[in-house]
Every structure is written in structure tokens, then in C-alpha cells.
Scaffold this active site. Structure first.
Site, PDB file in Angstrom:
ATOM      1  N   PHE A   8      36.890  50.247  10.363  1.00  0.00           N
ATOM      2  CA  PHE A   8      37.526  50.379   9.049  1.00  0.00           C
ATOM      3  C   PHE A   8      38.189  49.040   8.723  1.00  0.00           C
ATOM      4  CE2 PHE A   8      38.931  53.902   6.165  1.00  0.00           C
ATOM      5  CZ  PHE A   8      37.878  54.768   6.393  1.00  0.00           C
TER       6      PHE A   8
ATOM      7  N   GLN B  24      48.403  50.331  -3.990  1.00  0.00           N
ATOM      8  CA  GLN B  24      47.083  49.916  -3.500  1.00  0.00           C
ATOM      9  C   GLN B  24      45.953  50.378  -4.411  1.00  0.00           C
ATOM     10  OE1 GLN B  24      45.150  51.721   0.254  1.00  0.00           O
ATOM     11  NE2 GLN B  24      45.662  49.629   0.814  1.00  0.00           N
TER      12      GLN B  24
ATOM     13  N   HIS C 255      42.077  50.955  -4.223  1.00  0.00           N
ATOM     14  CA  HIS C 255      40.959  51.072  -3.272  1.00  0.00           C
ATOM     15  C   HIS C 255      39.764  50.377  -3.901  1.00  0.00           C
ATOM     16  CE1 HIS C 255      37.901  52.825  -0.703  1.00  0.00           C
ATOM     17  NE2 HIS C 255      38.819  53.443   0.019  1.00  0.00           N
TER      18      HIS C 255
ATOM     19  N   LEU D 223      37.040  58.482  -5.365  1.00  0.00           N
ATOM     20  CA  LEU D 223      36.975  57.679  -4.136  1.00  0.00           C
ATOM     21  C   LEU D 223      35.600  57.706  -3.481  1.00  0.00           C
ATOM     22  CD1 LEU D 223      38.620  56.160  -1.907  1.00  0.00           C
ATOM     23  CD2 LEU D 223      38.931  58.382  -0.828  1.00  0.00           C
TER      24      LEU D 223
ATOM     25  N   GLU E 107      35.863  54.018   2.358  1.00  0.00           N
ATOM     26  CA  GLU E 107      35.675  52.741   3.042  1.00  0.00           C
ATOM     27  C   GLU E 107      34.733  52.901   4.247  1.00  0.00           C
ATOM     28  OE1 GLU E 107      39.473  50.808   3.421  1.00  0.00           O
ATOM     29  OE2 GLU E 107      38.885  49.979   5.344  1.00  0.00           O
TER      30      GLU E 107
ATOM     31  N   ARG F  14      42.081  46.166   2.040  1.00  0.00           N
ATOM     32  CA  ARG F  14      41.756  46.570   0.666  1.00  0.00           C
ATOM     33  C   ARG F  14      42.293  45.620  -0.400  1.00  0.00           C
ATOM     34  NH1 ARG F  14      42.842  53.004   1.732  1.00  0.00           N
ATOM     35  NH2 ARG F  14      40.919  53.267   2.902  1.00  0.00           N
TER      36      ARG F  14
ATOM     37  N   HIS G 131      44.970  53.986  -5.768  1.00  0.00           N
ATOM     38  CA  HIS G 131      44.704  54.907  -4.652  1.00  0.00           C
ATOM     39  C   HIS G 131      45.940  55.339  -3.887  1.00  0.00           C
ATOM     40  CE1 HIS G 131      42.393  56.679  -1.421  1.00  0.00           C
ATOM     41  NE2 HIS G 131      42.890  55.853  -0.530  1.00  0.00           N
TER      42      HIS G 131
ATOM     43  N   ARG H 199      48.442  48.867   2.823  1.00  0.00           N
ATOM     44  CA  ARG H 199      48.106  49.769   3.933  1.00  0.00           C
ATOM     45  C   ARG H 199      46.664  49.548   4.390  1.00  0.00           C
ATOM     46  NH1 ARG H 199      45.343  54.392   4.220  1.00  0.00           N
ATOM     47  NH2 ARG H 199      45.404  54.935   2.000  1.00  0.00           N
TER      48      ARG H 199
HETATM   49  C1  SIN Z   1      38.880  56.217   2.642  1.00  0.00           C
HETATM   50  O1  SIN Z   1      38.198  56.956   3.341  1.00  0.00           O
HETATM   51  O2  SIN Z   1      38.497  55.099   2.293  1.00  0.00           O
HETATM   52  C2  SIN Z   1      40.230  56.681   2.207  1.00  0.00           C
HETATM   53  C3  SIN Z   1      41.092  57.008   3.335  1.00  0.00           C
HETATM   54  C4  SIN Z   1      42.302  56.146   3.328  1.00  0.00           C
HETATM   55  O3  SIN Z   1      42.796  55.807   2.253  1.00  0.00           O
HETATM   56  O4  SIN Z   1      42.762  55.765   4.408  1.00  0.00           O
END
Ligand code: SIN
Length: 585
Positions: free
Chosen positions: A116, A236, A238, A248, A251, A282, A349, A391
């Protein structure tokens, strides 16, 4: 007015609230209030995973996790809080597994882990597989599991009760006033401890991954009660929201091998983050997307979005690891991501800021950590602060689980040793709430909720989003002052009591305008760029002037008072890795 007593009232039935409830159940009489059915809480929308240095896929350590979290936060996160979270993460995941969360597995049976953004091995060397997941429905399965556990432990649930105010006595918080949506009747909940786990506030922006319910009610109520909000300028975006919808796209799509491409088909993240590319944090990816658009390299006839390309992933892999986003692309855009790239744009987000707390969820009132006894907060409504200015993906589910449990434990201690009997319930907050409702419903003229809300969302989206500057933010602050007056003058035309959503939205709008003022003013004050707060006119981070938290109060006249609070840099005194430095990826 009806009065109901429970030892502990938890407001919000997402993961932070439910984890605290599970901790308290059996020891205290605990009730959870939610304006939704608990299983519709927004934690269920978290797709890609929950981070923990389990080391199931490759060598990993909580210390590397802490390093990534602090660097990802652009050095604004508090070190001790980050250490607490990252050290507790492996235990928290095993506990979730034992409670029944159906994690995806490797072939040898251990919990699977994927890469991630911003999570690396050996202090930034290369991406590491640290994020545990259940396909792309991780929040959903965690929410169901904790709800089942709460029911098993006989937690009392008050579904579809919207909280409107706190009750206070002798400096303690000892209850809440709520409205039952089905009947419209007001109820006072009397308690020895109150916890807010009311979630985030993305609905103040036009394009957002947030649910309709995410109107920041807990933050608005805190402000109304003289409680400050911390680091609210850090919001934030996303990088991958579905184009024009903001829904969404996890990620994890990039963690599993998807890449971002501009209108020329270039993998542009290679230029902005040469080492970890599409898996940069992000804030960096979202800003890079907008740079591409600004330079005319967007995709589509309008050149106004970029593309998330999953076509190199096999159809089987997408079906197994990313089934949810495959169906989103098909349902909302009519495209199959195995065949064509998904059009995406950053979407509002997550809120890094919120109600300030210590690592046990106790709400604090000032830079010295003075507490407000009887009141806890955890989850996105709170600011511990483990995310600082930005974050890392998959750190939010972890935050909910770790600090929800810690708040539950601390409430237990408080009830056993400090607050042995409930303090008498004062009725002034109920009178205030009644007066507010009567004024909205009693007016013969006034604007509609929708007209003010649309203008608010536009101001926040245009002026207080990924790129900011002095002129835009000053303009936003001025416009928000006008919106605050307009919101106060709303007329609710629906006079019915049952499920009067117009009334509820009118109340939510007051919160939205108030916390938006705090966001805009803190963003105006912070003359630097850090994490998600990007100032065109101050493009560099300025540690000498701004390595500090902001702490804002809403005065009785509606003005925002801005103060500051030091950042805990304790790890930096003994470890060079944790000393703030320029962020490169
Ligand atoms: C995501 O799966 O990208 C969202 C989960 C998160 O914000 O940590």
C-alpha cells in the site's frame, strides 16, 4: 422528555465505536447510538486493508511501520502515539482474526498482505507487503464481525438516533441529547461516560468518497461546547475516485499492480516518485495528478482526468482480489477494468484532524493536555494524532481498532476508580436543542438547506482542496462567514415528526459550516505546504515556523480562534531516522 440511563454512551457504530463497545460489554452497561443502522456505518466502505507489520509476506517490523507513518505524515504526527499504534498492530490483527474476521489468506494459511502507498521496508528502501485484507471489502467484514460480537455481548443499540448535543455537569460530560428519527421525539441519555466515534466530515466537499452521513456532527457538537479541533487544515484527497462521481477505487488496485497513466499513456508517477512510483503516499499522488492536468496531459476529450490501468492484471486476479471495484467500474461507468483503464480523479476522502485526544482517547482541551472528564473520542472524529498532515492508506482501520480498544479500556478504569455514581443531569442542553428545532420549523420564510449546502460544497471544493493559496482561502473564509448566517436562517418546511430528514439536514448543515470555517481558517494561517495541505504561494515545508499542530476554538460570536500546540518528536531525540527531513520517495 424521556431520560434513559446507561453507564456508557458511545455515539457512532463504526469500527472505533464498536471496538470500544466490545471492550466494555460485560463489565459496564454500554449503549451505542447511531443515526444509521450500524452496518451502514462508513467504516464499511474502507476497501483495501488494514496495516500491521506481521511479516507474513516478507520481513517487516513495527519500527519500519512507525517510520513510514511519521514520514508519510510529513513529520506532523505525534511520535509516541504512532509508536503505540504500530507496536499494537500485529496483536490487533490476530485479535480481529480470532473474533472472526475472514481475512484473505496465503496458500500456507497465514493472513495475506499486500503493498500500500508509503509502506516500505528498512526505512524507505522499497515497498513492503504490510496491508492485511479481505479482498477489497476489508472494512465491510470488520464491521460485520464487530457488530456480531457486540450483539453477542448484549450491547444495547439505539439505531437511527441522531445526537444533537452533549450534557455536562460539574465540568464532566455525563450524557447526550438525541432525536429518535422514527418518532421525532427528543431523548436524554444519561451516563457516567460518553464517547464520540462519529466519523469524518467529507460531505462539506462537492466530490467525495464519503457517505451522505459524513457531516461531521461530532465535530460540530464539540465546537458548540467549547472543545477545540486540531489540525483541521489537513484533509486527504484519495487519488483514485471514479471520474465525476468520487466513489472510492481502492489503493489496493495499485498495490496489486495497477498503474496511473496520463492522456498520453505515460506512467507519470515515475517522474514524481521515482523509487516507489504509484505507491507514493496519497498527498503526493493526488498533487501529481493535478500537475498532469495543469500541464495539459489529462485524458479524455476534456483532458480533465487520468486513467487507472489494470489491464495488465489477469481477469482472475481482479475477480479474486478486487471484485468490488470491478463491479463499481461496470455499474457506474459501464466499463470492464480488465479491458479498459478506469477514468479517475482525486476525491475528498479522509480528515486527519479532529477532536484532540491522548492515546487513551481522552478528549483534551489545550496544548497542556487538560482533560474534559467523562468524554472520549476515537476514530476519524478524533485527532490522536497518528496521521499528522497526511495519512497512509490502510492506517485508518488500524487507528479505529487500536484506539477504539484503548478508549474502551480507559473508560473501564475511569468508571471503576473515578466516577462511581452518575452526576445529576442538567437540562440546559435539551432546552437549547428544543429552541433550535423550534426556530427552524417555526419560520415562515428562509432559504432551503440544499441551497446553502450546495454553495458550501462549492466553496470548499474550489478554494479549500488540493491546491490552496492566500487569495482563495481568504475568499473562502469570507464566504463561510456569510454561509454561517445563511445556515442559521434556514427554514424547514416539513412539519412532520417522523423521519423529518429536512430537519436533520438543517442541523447537520450548522455543523458543516462551523467546522468548514475552522478548516479554511487553519489553512489560511498555515503559510507552508505540508502533507495534504499544499499552498501554491508557500510551496515548501517550513519546520522552523510550522512544525506544530493547530488548535482552533469556535467563539460564541461564531469567530474561529486559532492557537497552536507542540508536536511530540520524542523518537527524533534518539533515532536519526525520525528527525524531520525532506520527504523523497
Ligand atoms: C483504500 O482502500 O484505498 C481506502 C482505505 C483507506 O483509506 O485506508
Amino acid at each position: 422528555m424521556q431520560v434513559v440511563y446507561h453507564d456508557v454512551i458511545i455515539v457512532g457504530a463504526g469500527l472505533a465505536g464498536l471496538r470500544a463497545a466490545v471492550e466494555l460489554a460485560g463489565k459496564q452497561d454500554v449503549a451505542v447510538l447511531s443515526k444509521l443502522h450500524p452496518l451502514r456505518s462508513h467504516s464499511g466502505a474502507a476497501q483495501g486493508g488494514i496495516s500491521a507489520a506481521l511479516g507474513n509476506a516478507e520481513k517487516d517490523s513495527p519500527e519500519w511501520h512507525a517510520y513510514d507513518t511519521i514520514k508519510g505524515s510529513d513529520y506532523l504526527a505525534d511520535h509516541y502515539a504512532v509508536q503505540v499504534m504500530c507496536n499494537d498492530a500485529p496483536r490487533a490483527i490476530i485479535e480481529l482474526e480470532h473474533l472472526g474476521v475472514p481475512f484473505s489468506r496465503f496458500n500456507d494459511g497465514r493472513i495475506a498482505q499486500r503493498p500500500f502507498g508509503g509502506h516500505t521496508r528498512n526505512f524507505g528502501e522499497a515497498p513492503v507487503r504490510r496491508t492485511c485484507y479481505a479482498a477489497d471489502r476489508t472494512g465491510h467484514v470488520c464491521l460485520h464481525t464487530l457488530y456480531e460480537q457486540s450483539l453477542r455481548k448484549s450491547v444495547s443499540f439505539y439505531d437511527e438516533y441522531q445526537v444533537l448535543d452533549l450534557c455536562r455537569a460539574e465540568g464532566f460530560v455525563n450524557g447526550v441529547v438525541a432525536i429518535e428519527l422514527k418518532t421525532g421525539r427528543l431523548v436524554m441519555f444519561h451516563a457516567r461516560a460518553v464517547m464520540f466515534a462519529t466519523g469524518g466530515y467529507g460531505k462539506a466537499w462537492k466530490t467525495t468518497s464519503n457517505a451522505f452521513a459524513n457531516t461531521g456532527d461530532g465535530l460540530g457538537i464539540a465546537l458548540d461546547n467549547g472543545i477545540p479541533l486540531q489540525d483541521m487544515e489537513f484533509v486527504q484527497f484519495h487519488p483514485t475516485g471514479l471520474y465525476q462521481l468520487g466513489i472510492l477505487i481502492t489503493e489496493a488496485a495499485r498495490g496489486e499492480g495497477g498503474v496511473l497513466r496520463n492522456g498520453k499513456g505515460e506512467r507519470f508517477m515515475e517522474r514524481y516518485a521515482p523509487s516507489i512510483k504509484d505507491l507514493a503516499p496519497r498527498d503526493i499522488v493526488s498533487r501529481s495528478i493535478y500537475e498532469e492536468l495543469r500541464d495539459g496531459r489529462g485524458a479524455g476529450s476534456m483532458k480533465d482526468h487520468v486513467l487507472l490501468d489494470l489491464t495488465s492484471l489477469s481477469r482472475e486476479k481482479i475477480a479474486e482480489k478486487l471484485p468490488e471495484i470491478e463491479s463499481f467500474a461496470k455499474i457506474y461507468l459501464g466499463i470492464d477494468p480488465s479491458d479498459v483503464p478506469i477514468p479517475v480523479l482525486p476525491t475528498c476522502h479522509y480528515a486527519m484532524g479532529g477532536i484532540p485526544t491522548d492515546v487513551n482517547g481522552r478528549v483534551t482541551l489545550d496544548a497542556q493536555g487538560k482533560e474534559i472528564p467523562g468524554f472520549w473520542a476515537a476514530g476519524e472524529v478524533a485527532c490522536v494524532s497518528v496521521h499528522g498532515a497526511n495519512r497512509l492508506g490502510s492506517n485508518s482501520l488500524l487507528d479505529l481498532i487500536v484506539f477504539g480498544r484503548r478508549a474502551g479500556k480507559d473508560i473501564n478504569r475511569f468508571l471503576d476508580r473515578v466516577c462511581l455514581a452518575p452526576l445529576p443531569l442538567a437540562t440546559d442542553s435539551a432546552d437549547r436543542v428544543r429552541g433550535m428545532i423550534e426556530s427552524f420549523m417555526g419560520r415562515s420564510a428562509g432559504e432551503t438547506v440544499a441551497s446553502v449546502r450546495i454553495d458550501l460544497q462549492k466553496v470548499m471544493m474550489d478554494r479549500v482542496s488540493v491546491f490552496r493559496d492566500e487569495q482563495g482561502l481568504s475568499d473562502a473564509v469570507e464566504k463561510l462567514a456569510v454561509l454561517q448566517e445563511r445556515a442559521a436562517g434556514i427554514r424547514v418546511s416539513d412539519q412532520s415528526r417522523s423521519f423529518n430528514t429536512e430537519l436533520l439536514e438543517a442541523i447537520e448543515l450548522q455543523h458543516m459550516v462551523n467546522y468548514s470555517k475552522v478548516v479554511a481558517l487553519s489553512a489560511l494561517k498555515r503559510r507552508e505546504s505540508r502533507g495534504a495541505h499544499g499552498r501554491d504561494d508557500y510551496p515548501l515545508r517550513d519546520d522552523a515556523a510550522w512544525l506544530k499542530h493547530s488548535l482552533c476554538f469556535l467563539e460564541e460570536n461564531g469567530e474561529v480562534r486559532h492557537t497552536e500546540k507542540p508536536v511530540d518528536l520524542s523518537l527524533a531525540s534518539s533515532r536519526a531516522e525520525f528527525v524531520p527531513k525532506e520527504r523523497t520517495y
